[in-house]
Write a protein that holds these residues in place. Structure first.
Motif, PDB file in Angstrom:
ATOM      1  N   ILE A   1      -5.248  18.847  16.133  1.00  0.00           N
ATOM      2  CA  ILE A   1      -6.065  17.947  15.326  1.00  0.00           C
ATOM      3  C   ILE A   1      -5.229  16.813  14.734  1.00  0.00           C
ATOM      4  N   GLY A   2      -3.929  17.030  14.582  1.00  0.00           N
ATOM      5  CA  GLY A   2      -3.062  16.001  14.025  1.00  0.00           C
ATOM      6  C   GLY A   2      -2.899  14.792  14.928  1.00  0.00           C
ATOM      7  N   ASP A   3      -3.274  14.917  16.206  1.00  0.00           N
ATOM      8  CA  ASP A   3      -3.166  13.803  17.148  1.00  0.00           C
ATOM      9  C   ASP A   3      -4.464  13.020  17.292  1.00  0.00           C
ATOM     10  N   MET A   4      -5.464  13.358  16.491  1.00  0.00           N
ATOM     11  CA  MET A   4      -6.755  12.673  16.610  1.00  0.00           C
ATOM     12  C   MET A   4      -6.672  11.265  16.030  1.00  0.00           C
ATOM     13  N   PRO A   5      -7.172  10.240  16.746  1.00  0.00           N
ATOM     14  CA  PRO A   5      -7.159   8.865  16.225  1.00  0.00           C
ATOM     15  C   PRO A   5      -7.946   8.758  14.922  1.00  0.00           C
ATOM     16  N   MET A   6      -7.592   7.776  14.092  1.00  0.00           N
ATOM     17  CA  MET A   6      -8.189   7.628  12.773  1.00  0.00           C
ATOM     18  C   MET A   6      -9.703   7.415  12.851  1.00  0.00           C
ATOM     19  N   GLN A   7     -10.180   6.604  13.806  1.00  0.00           N
ATOM     20  CA  GLN A   7     -11.618   6.359  13.905  1.00  0.00           C
ATOM     21  C   GLN A   7     -12.374   7.646  14.206  1.00  0.00           C
ATOM     22  N   ALA A   8     -11.821   8.465  15.099  1.00  0.00           N
ATOM     23  CA  ALA A   8     -12.459   9.743  15.420  1.00  0.00           C
ATOM     24  C   ALA A   8     -12.407  10.684  14.224  1.00  0.00           C
ATOM     25  N   GLN A   9     -11.330  10.612  13.437  1.00  0.00           N
ATOM     26  CA  GLN A   9     -11.248  11.420  12.218  1.00  0.00           C
ATOM     27  C   GLN A   9     -12.404  11.092  11.278  1.00  0.00           C
ATOM     28  N   THR A  10     -12.721   9.813  11.158  1.00  0.00           N
ATOM     29  CA  THR A  10     -13.799   9.384  10.268  1.00  0.00           C
ATOM     30  C   THR A  10     -15.140   9.972  10.717  1.00  0.00           C
ATOM     31  N   ARG A  11     -15.401   9.910  12.019  1.00  0.00           N
ATOM     32  CA  ARG A  11     -16.660  10.462  12.524  1.00  0.00           C
ATOM     33  C   ARG A  11     -16.692  11.974  12.413  1.00  0.00           C
ATOM     34  N   LEU A  12     -15.539  12.620  12.617  1.00  0.00           N
ATOM     35  CA  LEU A  12     -15.481  14.067  12.469  1.00  0.00           C
ATOM     36  C   LEU A  12     -15.772  14.467  11.022  1.00  0.00           C
ATOM     37  N   LEU A  13     -15.182  13.750  10.071  1.00  0.00           N
ATOM     38  CA  LEU A  13     -15.422  14.035   8.660  1.00  0.00           C
ATOM     39  C   LEU A  13     -16.906  13.913   8.334  1.00  0.00           C
TER      40      LEU A  13
ATOM     41  N   ASN B   1       0.306  21.744  15.323  1.00  0.00           N
ATOM     42  CA  ASN B   1       1.711  22.116  15.172  1.00  0.00           C
ATOM     43  C   ASN B   1       2.457  21.101  14.323  1.00  0.00           C
ATOM     44  N   ARG B   2       1.710  20.171  13.725  1.00  0.00           N
ATOM     45  CA  ARG B   2       2.321  19.109  12.922  1.00  0.00           C
ATOM     46  C   ARG B   2       2.094  19.380  11.441  1.00  0.00           C
ATOM     47  N   ASN B   3       2.987  18.835  10.623  1.00  0.00           N
ATOM     48  CA  ASN B   3       2.840  18.905   9.171  1.00  0.00           C
ATOM     49  C   ASN B   3       1.940  17.750   8.746  1.00  0.00           C
ATOM     50  N   LEU B   4       0.737  18.056   8.355  1.00  0.00           N
ATOM     51  CA  LEU B   4      -0.251  17.012   8.091  1.00  0.00           C
ATOM     52  C   LEU B   4      -0.012  16.277   6.774  1.00  0.00           C
ATOM     53  N   GLU B   5       0.644  16.910   5.820  1.00  0.00           N
ATOM     54  CA  GLU B   5       0.803  16.267   4.513  1.00  0.00           C
ATOM     55  C   GLU B   5       1.643  14.990   4.586  1.00  0.00           C
ATOM     56  N   PRO B   6       2.780  14.955   5.297  1.00  0.00           N
ATOM     57  CA  PRO B   6       3.484  13.672   5.457  1.00  0.00           C
ATOM     58  C   PRO B   6       2.648  12.634   6.201  1.00  0.00           C
ATOM     59  N   MET B   7       1.796  13.087   7.121  1.00  0.00           N
ATOM     60  CA  MET B   7       0.934  12.166   7.843  1.00  0.00           C
ATOM     61  C   MET B   7      -0.100  11.551   6.901  1.00  0.00           C
ATOM     62  N   ILE B   8      -0.571  12.337   5.942  1.00  0.00           N
ATOM     63  CA  ILE B   8      -1.494  11.804   4.931  1.00  0.00           C
ATOM     64  C   ILE B   8      -0.789  10.723   4.121  1.00  0.00           C
TER      65      ILE B   8
ATOM     66  N   ALA C   1       1.628   8.910   5.047  1.00  0.00           N
ATOM     67  CA  ALA C   1       1.891   7.747   5.902  1.00  0.00           C
ATOM     68  C   ALA C   1       0.613   7.019   6.312  1.00  0.00           C
ATOM     69  N   GLY C   2      -0.536   7.580   5.963  1.00  0.00           N
ATOM     70  CA  GLY C   2      -1.802   6.938   6.287  1.00  0.00           C
ATOM     71  C   GLY C   2      -2.289   7.158   7.698  1.00  0.00           C
ATOM     72  N   THR C   3      -1.741   8.173   8.391  1.00  0.00           N
ATOM     73  CA  THR C   3      -2.156   8.436   9.769  1.00  0.00           C
ATOM     74  C   THR C   3      -3.105   9.633   9.882  1.00  0.00           C
ATOM     75  N   PHE C   4      -3.350  10.311   8.754  1.00  0.00           N
ATOM     76  CA  PHE C   4      -4.328  11.397   8.761  1.00  0.00           C
ATOM     77  C   PHE C   4      -5.098  11.340   7.454  1.00  0.00           C
ATOM     78  N   ARG C   5      -6.424  11.457   7.539  1.00  0.00           N
ATOM     79  CA  ARG C   5      -7.277  11.307   6.365  1.00  0.00           C
ATOM     80  C   ARG C   5      -7.121  12.494   5.424  1.00  0.00           C
TER      81      ARG C   5
END
Length: 469
Positions: free
Chosen positions: A237-249, A277-284, A286-290
């Motif tokens: 799920i950490g590799d999902m593009p931001m636009q798809a994340q928005t629709r998933l949310l 397998n990624r640490n999502l909190e640093p991605m948050i 960095a603005g790459t995960f909602r």
């Protein structure tokens, strides 16, 4: 406050009794199902603490008799049979808690106090039998924690986020939750979001209408609709593009989706299990995960340990994979103790997936019915140095094994040859291209998404390939 303790190991019973009495409980001890039933018929207890394997029966299988005698009494189950099957059986009884042995005696005492304070056992689920052939193997303490978390989510539809390194078995956890949970009669749909091009992921998840975009020549039903009434597993799920994340949310919040190019909202009834397998909190950060999607997914986190942290399970896993290989048509073998010990000493950076691939290759190449350490060592040496030279050595072994047979084993040689050289080939090309997957795919002459999928399946991290040391 009184506790009935059913335990046939006298030393364990003494320790538990002392801990519970220190908490102010009056403890009555016995060591059999028959004596337990007699004591329950003669008096009332505030809680039952029982082992599974007793001198005259199974403590779980006979829980119905306990329910009839004391329907509201909380039950805590102990067991040395530390498998997922035991944890699920304990959960199916409506037990307040399950403790695999060895356990923390202080935690047990606190749990008994909590159970008595709640004054009610968990609701007893349906009488459907657990599914046979559970996919997870291992009795180590880290896996016991995983099993206990799994049992906590079987009787509800809470969203689960499975965390862990590549190759640890995250999809197996999702399958176990589905197979053993209340949605087992529905479909289980798995989606590897890392293997789908960014421009197509919304169509894959939510579907599209005819004419929604160039190439959409017909209506496409997406994974959400395919999973209706069942479970949708979103891997990587950490590799999902931001636009798809928005629709998933939006879908998770509303319980409805809209196909790409469509106007109508479609109500969906699915359980979501995500994994990364990624640490999502640093991605948050960095603005790459909602962040809001993260909290929607991270309702119940289950963290899978890497294989190096559950080395006690490696021998059992190796024998399990040998049996699976035989069931799929490869030669049947057993594993000697020295071979199992040698395999258990390895690092297995690719975790369970790497071990499985290795054992399948071993099953094909081994010449004796019982595989010993001498047969394992050459393959371990080849596996430890993932470069082109090692690939050639292992491939030569595959060919030689084929030549030694009167008839080539149907359908096995091609897969074995691929397993021998594909990983060192990809590793060498990635090293030459500095980890650039697009350039590596061009050099190999394959699609980038195919390369990403195979890297995932082979547990190859491009960053590790180019990382110094």
């Amino acid at each position: 406050m009184s506790v009935l303790l059913v335990e046939d190991d006298a030393s364990i019973a003494i320790v538990i009794t002392a801990a519970l009495e220190a908490e102010g409980f009056a403890v009555t001890r016995c060591d059999s199902v028959a004596e337990r039933d007699r004591l329950l018929a003669a008096g009332r207890y505030d809680a039952l603490v029982t082992d599974v394997m007793l001198t005259d029966g199974d403590g779980i299988e006979t829980i119905d008799a306990v329910r009839r005698a004391a329907p509201d009494m909380p039950i805590i189950i102990l067991s040395a049979q530390n498998t997922l099957d035991t944890a699920v059986r304990a959960s199916d009884t409506g037990a307040f808690e399950y403790f695999p042995k060895p356990f923390d005696i202080d935690e047990l005492a606190r749990t008994v106090r909590q159970a008595v304070g709640s004054n009610s056992a968990r609701s007893v689920p349906s009488e459907d039998a657990p599914v046979a052939g559970l996919p997870l193997v291992g009795r180590s303490a880290p896996m016991q924690a995983v099993y206990r978390m799994i049992t906590r989510v079987l009787r509800n539809d809470l969203t689960v986020l499975v965390l862990g390194e590549s190759g640890t078995g995250k999809e197996l956890v999702a399958e176990a939750i589905h197979q053993l949970g209340q949605r087992k009669s529905g479909p289980f749909i798995a989606v590897n979001t890392a293997a789908i091009p960014g421009e197509l992921i919304e169509s894959e998840l939510f579907g599209h209408e005819k004419g929604a975009f160039t190439g959409a020549v017909a209506r496409h039903i997406g994974k959400f609709e395919q999973a209706q009434g069942g479970t949708l597993f979103l891997d990587e799920i950490g590799d999902m593009p931001m636009q798809a994340q928005t629709r998933l949310l939006r879908a998770l919040q509303s319980g409805a989706i809209r196909r790409v190019g469509g106007r109508d909202e479609i109500t969906v009834d699915v359980r979501i299990i995500a994994a990364t397998n990624r640490n999502l909190e640093p991605m948050i950060a960095a603005g790459t995960f909602r962040e809001d999607l993260y909290y929607r997914l991270n309702v119940v986190p289950i963290t899978l340990p890497p294989l190096r942290e559950r080395a006690d399970d490696i021998a059992a896993l190796a024998r399990h994979f040998l049996a699976l290989a035989a069931g799929e048509g490869l030669p049947r073998h057993s594993l000697s103790e020295d071979a199992a010990e040698l395999i258990a000493q390895q690092a297995w950076r690719g975790n369970v997936r790497e071990l499985r691939n290795f054992i399948y290759r071993l099953a094909l190449l081994a010449r004796e019915d019982t595989i010993n350490a001498a047969a394992v060592q050459p393959l371990l040496a080849a596996n430890a140095r993932p470069d082109a030279g090692d690939g050639q050595v292992t491939l030569a072994s595959v060919v030689q094994h084929w030549l030694d047979q009167n008839e080539p084993p149907s359908g096995l040689i091609y897969d074995a040859a691929l397993a021998a050289f594909e990983k060192p080939l990809f590793t060498a090309v990635l090293r030459r291209t500095g980890g650039n997957q697009l350039r590596a795919a061009q050099v190999l002459g394959i699609n980038r998404n195919t390369l990403r999928k195979r890297l995932h399946e082979l547990s190859i991290d491009p960053l590790d390939v180019v990382r110094p040391g």
